[in-house]
Design a protein around this motif. Structure first.
Motif: not given
Ligand SMILES: C[S@@+](CC[C@H](N)C(=O)[O-])C[C@H]1O[C@@H](n2cnc3c(N)ncnc32)[C@H](O)[C@@H]1O
Length: 314
Positions: A138-148
């Motif tokens: 769920e986190w990977i589906a929506t997290a912004p690129l920079n946050h990942i």
């Protein structure tokens, strides 16, 4: 190893350090499969008390196997240890020994359905407490690129964080990233030319797990809660499995012991007087013996640090 078993790490060293034979109230804040709890119960006198905590439902179930009047289990996060103990009438200055054996247990890693391991295909979950918060998918589906990228860099100490995060974001645009092996393959492809022994997804999985479970924040909360809970002479024993956590524990203990910060220019200064210190360090950090590492390779990165609460502190 049995599918649902966990070989306790630094078992004798951690239990000896807590001195359970003195009696009193002990807390095992990371019950897991109860290896340390069982050993503490074996060493404690009949009038002592052991309170165990874990946020994993499978650990809670395993705790039901212990029927000992001295033992109580609470399902909670150890960051909330003060509230958990208060619910049992245990307050400040009443804990004689507190153990934190940080990280994931072998049953969590080995059960593909928990999503912790890139070696076993399963849903990309990674939550220790599956009843709350977002799963890794769920986190990977929506997290912004920079946050990942930031999570992978900061918690995985991964130098290819930006490249891996970009690959994850490109992949999720094609199809949802929902399986462990799917994520491992995305990472492997992104850094394939640089594979150096360790699987290329190791650091990324570690980083996402730390983020999803807020592991460093939980540790920080547990350390600051431990101090007021401990009685004078009470001991805190912390086992860590990777350098980010171990560094946090080391610096916190040094600071509470009134040591100067780890600045080489300050090394020559005397240790502050015990009036400004709230704990004293007990020995140096302890690593598993060669025999333990041979018998249980997962123990190889473990470090145990022990501190004792001084009298006349909060
Ligand atoms: C390394 S295992 C502990 C193994 C245990 N000492 C034994 O001998 O079986 C770590 C356990 O701590 C739990 N845990 C990790 N972080 C936690 C937290 N913040 N709050 C509560 N439990 C946590 C995990 O669910 C896992 O069961």
């Amino acid at each position: 190893m049995q599918p649902d078993s966990h070989i306790s790490v630094l078992l004798r060293e951690a239990c000896d350090a807590l001195q359970p034979e003195r009696g009193g109230v002990f807390v095992d804040a990371t019950f897991g499969r109860g290896g340390h709890s069982r050993e503490l119960l074996r060493l404690m006198p009949t009038n002592a008390r052991l309170i165990a905590i874990d946020r994993d439902a499978a650990a809670a179930k395993a705790a039901q196997e212990i029927s000992d009047p001295r033992f109580t289990f609470i399902a909670a996060q150890f960051g909330d240890v003060t509230e958990a103990l208060a619910s049992l009438g245990v307050g400040p200055h009443q804990v004689d020994g507190l153990l934190l054996d940080i990280g994931v247990s072998s049953p969590q890693l080995d059960d593909a359905s928990r999503g912790f391991s890139f070696m076993r295909d399963g849903p990309l979950d990674m939550r220790m407490d599956q009843s709350r918060g977002a799963s890794a998918a769920e986190w990977i589906a929506t997290a912004p690129l920079n946050h990942i990228a930031e999570v992978i860099r900061d918690y995985g100490e991964e130098r290819f964080a930006q490249r891996i995060a970009t690959a994850i974001v490109e992949a999720r645009e094609r199809q949802p990233v929902e399986r462990t092996v799917q994520l491992a393959q995305i990472v492997e492809k992104a850094v394939s030319a640089r594979w150096t022994g360790q699987h290329p997804a190791t650091k990324t999985f570690q980083a996402i797990r730390i983020h999803i479970n807020q592991e460093l924040e939980e540790l920080r909360m547990a350390l600051s809660a431990a101090l007021p809970l401990l009685a004078a002479g009470g001991r805190l024993a912390v086992i860590c499995f990777h350098s980010l956590e171990d560094r946090m524990v080391k610096l916190w203990m040094r600071e509470q012991a009134g040591r100067t910060p780890e600045d080489p220019r300050l090394r020559h200064l005397p240790v502050l007087t015990t009036r400004t210190a709230s704990i004293k360090l007990v020995g140096r950090d302890i690593a598993p013996s060669d025999a333990e590492v041979r018998a249980n390779p997962r123990s190889r990165s473990a470090r145990l640090r022990v501190a004792e609460k001084l009298a006349l502190t909060t």
